[in-house]
Design a protein around this motif. Structure first.
Motif, PDB file in Angstrom:
ATOM      1  N   SER A 295     -37.728 -12.808  67.253  1.00 27.83           N
ATOM      2  CA  SER A 295     -36.601 -13.746  67.203  1.00 27.83           C
ATOM      3  C   SER A 295     -36.936 -15.031  67.948  1.00 27.83           C
ATOM      4  CB  SER A 295     -35.345 -13.093  67.797  1.00 27.83           C
ATOM      5  OG  SER A 295     -34.976 -11.940  67.072  1.00 27.83           O
ATOM      6  N   TYR A 298     -39.300 -17.321  66.010  1.00 24.38           N
ATOM      7  CA  TYR A 298     -38.658 -18.133  64.973  1.00 24.38           C
ATOM      8  C   TYR A 298     -38.431 -19.555  65.484  1.00 24.38           C
ATOM      9  CZ  TYR A 298     -35.112 -19.852  61.735  1.00 24.38           C
ATOM     10  OH  TYR A 298     -34.410 -20.611  60.840  1.00 24.38           O
ATOM     11  N   TYR A 659     -40.523 -13.429  62.140  1.00 28.39           N
ATOM     12  CA  TYR A 659     -39.381 -14.219  62.594  1.00 28.39           C
ATOM     13  C   TYR A 659     -38.167 -13.351  62.929  1.00 28.39           C
ATOM     14  CZ  TYR A 659     -41.631 -18.597  61.123  1.00 28.39           C
ATOM     15  OH  TYR A 659     -42.478 -19.681  61.010  1.00 28.39           O
ATOM     16  N   ARG A 662     -34.368 -10.530  58.735  1.00 25.29           N
ATOM     17  CA  ARG A 662     -33.920 -11.487  57.722  1.00 25.29           C
ATOM     18  C   ARG A 662     -32.399 -11.595  57.748  1.00 25.29           C
ATOM     19  NH1 ARG A 662     -38.138 -12.853  54.477  1.00 25.29           N
ATOM     20  NH2 ARG A 662     -39.933 -11.458  54.462  1.00 25.29           N
ATOM     21  N   ALA A 663     -31.869 -12.618  57.073  1.00 21.25           N
ATOM     22  CA  ALA A 663     -30.447 -12.926  57.175  1.00 21.25           C
ATOM     23  C   ALA A 663     -29.555 -11.796  56.672  1.00 21.25           C
ATOM     24  CB  ALA A 663     -30.140 -14.222  56.417  1.00 21.25           C
ATOM     25  N   TYR A 676     -33.665 -16.972  57.129  1.00 17.50           N
ATOM     26  CA  TYR A 676     -33.313 -16.550  58.485  1.00 17.50           C
ATOM     27  C   TYR A 676     -32.197 -17.469  58.953  1.00 17.50           C
ATOM     28  CZ  TYR A 676     -37.902 -14.430  58.027  1.00 17.50           C
ATOM     29  OH  TYR A 676     -38.987 -13.724  57.569  1.00 17.50           O
ATOM     30  N   GLN A 681     -30.887 -15.118  65.020  1.00 12.95           N
ATOM     31  CA  GLN A 681     -32.043 -14.939  65.890  1.00 12.95           C
ATOM     32  C   GLN A 681     -31.681 -15.265  67.340  1.00 12.95           C
ATOM     33  OE1 GLN A 681     -32.359 -14.228  62.774  1.00 12.95           O
ATOM     34  NE2 GLN A 681     -34.541 -13.847  63.020  1.00 12.95           N
TER      35      GLN A 681
END
Length: 716
Positions: A295, A298, A659, A662-663, A676, A681
């Protein structure tokens, strides 16, 4: 500096890989008559065995009949919807013909979709020089050939359609569909690639590399071996990414990795040195470290080099940066410094660049617009309304104050940075952004000249509370401490909603609750200075029983993450305001969300998987946002950890990347986002750290101005 910015603006890709196996959810198949296209639920199939770039390609098997027709839409990536074409670009794709009887004239035609508009359709076969049925072929079509293309509109998809009829069933494999510049550097890649580190986190292998500023490098290609002899390509990454996660099939086994640079013609550099790694089972603490590491990463990689600010989209014509999300980015990176994921020198460099940018940036009463062009330093108004965002500025300012508190070194560099942050903080005019008729209520935004109020007031349990905390803490233009409780107690409604409430209160059949009647009886009309906006101030309290739990503020229809957001910084254990213990209130809403999501339960019978942030009727979508359940760890550690293990163990292979999560994922269609969301994050990195160590809470409480404000707001 110019070279770095240019290297991050890589050409846009329509399709490189499907994130899930089986079928490609971003494709839509249509056919009629005696024509046919192979599909699963109207989606193209995915080939995991034959591809040009790892790890898959699209399979297009079709029959083109004289008495029928077909077409396939390949939708543009949701993360790249800002892309606009240049007529100097080429539409490029890689094509493999999988059937012996397929001739060039049997290939489909192709067109570009822009919203409801389509360009003319061009035969693919006309743009292949060395046609064959045994190797991948390159197709490049100058965009000037697509009559009807509008360079001012965003690309929404590519359409393949039946061209000539044929008597055979044809099968094609399609990969690496993208827009490429007509001219690009073709300098040969003669140096070895550099793979600097390989670390195991359970079945995820964290790979780190270095990329030189060589303009002909387009991608990083990752190779994996189980015997250090036979290597297979497993992934490809753009050059702005400096690390990647690879998911391995089994634990307690050695794996070997190497990488190569890839140019615009997909020629590879000499390989890097081989690194060896042996993954082992993660314990709970290591799993949370991995989630925070990804996170934080990202935000390490998604930023504008000029301003240092968080960059939500990679656009060709500007570097759009977000004020609101930069706050979460900075706090996440601070967490990364403390955990050893980010060097302090990198962190300080980023913060200095941001503070320097903001010191010169356009503002109104010290408040910033929601977005800037990081290259030009000018505001960007996505809705064409020149406004300055109170919430966005508050999110950024509280992060800067936490950083000011964190920097306790007497070195000249840190002393100057603390002073520069204080200057930004003290120029905020909080009294100047309250409603003219109510000095306890903050506006959510002010327009460029601030002639009249045209935006919603800040109320409710959301990050508006962070703005009130800062406004009360201000040493230059503070609000009264009761403004915080006032933001919880009242809400504002438009005339239509107010009329519905009044009818509800007067209806003999409605059996209106006391809270609704009270809200109507205590309403206060708020009219703007220019007379253009009228809203009514009513009580927000509305006891509602849902799923066996009494909710003090009625049904909450937004994402729980909005409700969690104030507590990235404000310690919920101290948040007792008036009659409400805000931690207890949050726990109630979280329990209701979980019970509701379990009852809906589309796609899973596992009660530990919850967090629907979008759900519709039986023909709509049901999407799980993994950040919702995991971020709730600061409220209910045991329940959140069960969700964390369920989500990671069951879906981690395709839902979790370098990252972070995912969303969303759609449990019913097996679809997963390629996006994302910065707030996801940030919540994961910050709230997990608060649950584990209380780091950000402690720093926030130690800020002298915040200490004073909390003593006046919260009950002991």
């Amino acid at each position: 500096m110019v070279q770095i910015v240019k290297s991050e603006s890589y050409p846009e890709v329509i399709f490189d890989n499907s994130l899930v196996k089986g079928s490609y959810a971003r494709s839509i198949v249509n056919y009629s008559g005696d024509s046919w296209v192979e599909n699963v639920q109207k989606n193209l199939l995915v080939s995991d065995s034959l591809f040009f770039t790892p790890g898959n390609a699209l399979s297009l098997k079709y029959i083109s009949s004289e008495t029928g027709d077909w077409d396939v839409l390949i939708r543009y990536s949701r993360q790249k919807f800002h892309y606009r074409v240049s007529l100097d670009d080429n539409l490029s794709l890689k094509l493999f013909v999988g059937t012996e009887g397929t001739k060039p004239e049997n290939l489909p035609s192709i067109s570009i979709q822009q919203g409801l508009n389509q360009s003319i359709s061009i035969p693919l076969g006309d743009y292949i020089e060395d046609y064959n049925n045994s190797s991948w072929m390159s197709v490049k079509i100058p965009l000037r050939e697509f009559a009807g293309l509008n360079i001012d509109q965003n690309i929404t998809g590519i359409i393949l359609r039946q061209h000539h009829s044929s008597a055979v069933t044809n099968q094609l494999f399609l990969d690496q569909m993208e827009f490429l510049p007509s001219k690009y550097s073709e300098a040969p890649l003669t140096s070895n690639a550099v793979l600097s580190k390989a670390s195991a986190y359970g079945k995820h292998i964290d790979l780190q590399w270095q990329v030189p500023l060589t303009p002909s490098i387009r991608y990083v290609k990752i190779y994996r071996s189980e015997d250090n002899k036979e290597f297979k390509a497993v992934a490809i990454r753009p050059t702005y990414m400096l690390r990647g996660l690879d998911y391995v099939p089994v634990l307690a086994k050695k794996y070997y990795y190497k990488i190569a640079w890839v140019d615009y013609n997909y020629r590879e550099s000499p390989f890097s040195e081989v690194l060896e790694v042996e993954p082992k089972q993660l314990n709970e603490s290591e799993l949370m470290d991995l989630i925070q590491l990804a996170s934080v990463n990202y935000f390490v990689e998604n930023y504008d080099i000029n301003s240092g600010m968080y960059m939500p989209y990679r656009m060709k014509d500007k570097a759009l940066v977000s004020v609101r999300e930069t706050g979460g980015a900075m706090l996440s990176m601070l967490v990364g410094v403390e955990k050893g994921f980010v060097s302090k020198s990198l962190f300080l460099s980023r913060v200095k660049r941001i503070v320097g940018f903001l010191a010169k940036a356009q503002n109104n009463k010290g408040f910033f617009p929601a977005y800037f062009d990081g290259r030009k330093g000018l505001p960007v108004y996505l809705d064409d309304q020149p406004r300055y965002d109170i919430q966005a500025t508050s999110s950024l300012m509280e992060a800067l104050l936490v950083i000011r508190q964190y920097l306790n070194n007497d070195a000249a560099e840190e002393n100057k940075l603390r002073g520069d942050i204080t200057q930004l903080w003290e120029r905020l005019d909080w009294r100047g952004v309250t409603l003219p008729s109510d000095p306890l209520v903050l506006k959510s935004s002010i327009n460029m000249v601030d002639e009249y109020f045209s935006f919603d007031p800040l109320v409710g349990i959301n990050n508006g509370l962070n703005a009130y905390m800062l406004a009360i803490a201000s040493t230059k233009s503070s609000l009264a401490p009761e403004a915080f409780a006032n933001a919880l107690k009242y809400k504002f409604e438009k005339p239509q909603v107010r009329g519905n409430l009044r009818r509800l209160g007067n209806s003999e059949e409605s059996q209106a609750t006391d809270s609704v009647v009270t809200a109507v009886s205590e309403e206060k009309k708020i009219v703007s200075a220019a007379g253009q906006d009228t809203v009514y101030k009513v009580l927000a309290t509305h006891d509602t029983l849902m799923y066996g739990i009494n909710l003090p503020f009625g049904n909450y229809t937004s994402s729980l993450l909005d409700m969690y957001r104030p507590f990235n910084t404000i310690n919920p254990n101290l948040s007792k305001v008036g009659d409400y213990d805000l931690k207890g209130v949050l726990q109630k809403y979280t329990q209701v969300a979980k019970r509701r999501d379990n009852e809906i339960g589309v796609g899973t019978s596992n009660s530990d998987i919850w967090g629907f942030y979008q759900y519709r009727d039986s023909v709509g979508t049901f999407r799980i946002n993994p950040a919702i359940a995991i971020s709730s760890m600061f409220l209910d550690e045991a329940r959140s950890k069960r969700s964390l293990h369920a989500l990671y163990n069951q879906f981690g292979e395709f839902l979790f990347t370098e990252y972070g999560f995912r969303a969303w994922m759609d449990l019913r269609t097996d679809d997963v986002s390629d996006e994302y969301i910065a707030s996801n994050q940030a919540n994961l990195s910050i709230l997990l750290e608060n649950a584990r160590t209380g780091l950000i809470w402690e720093l926030y409480q130690a800020i002298p101005e915040i200490q004073s404000a909390e003593q006046r707001i919260f009950k002991k």
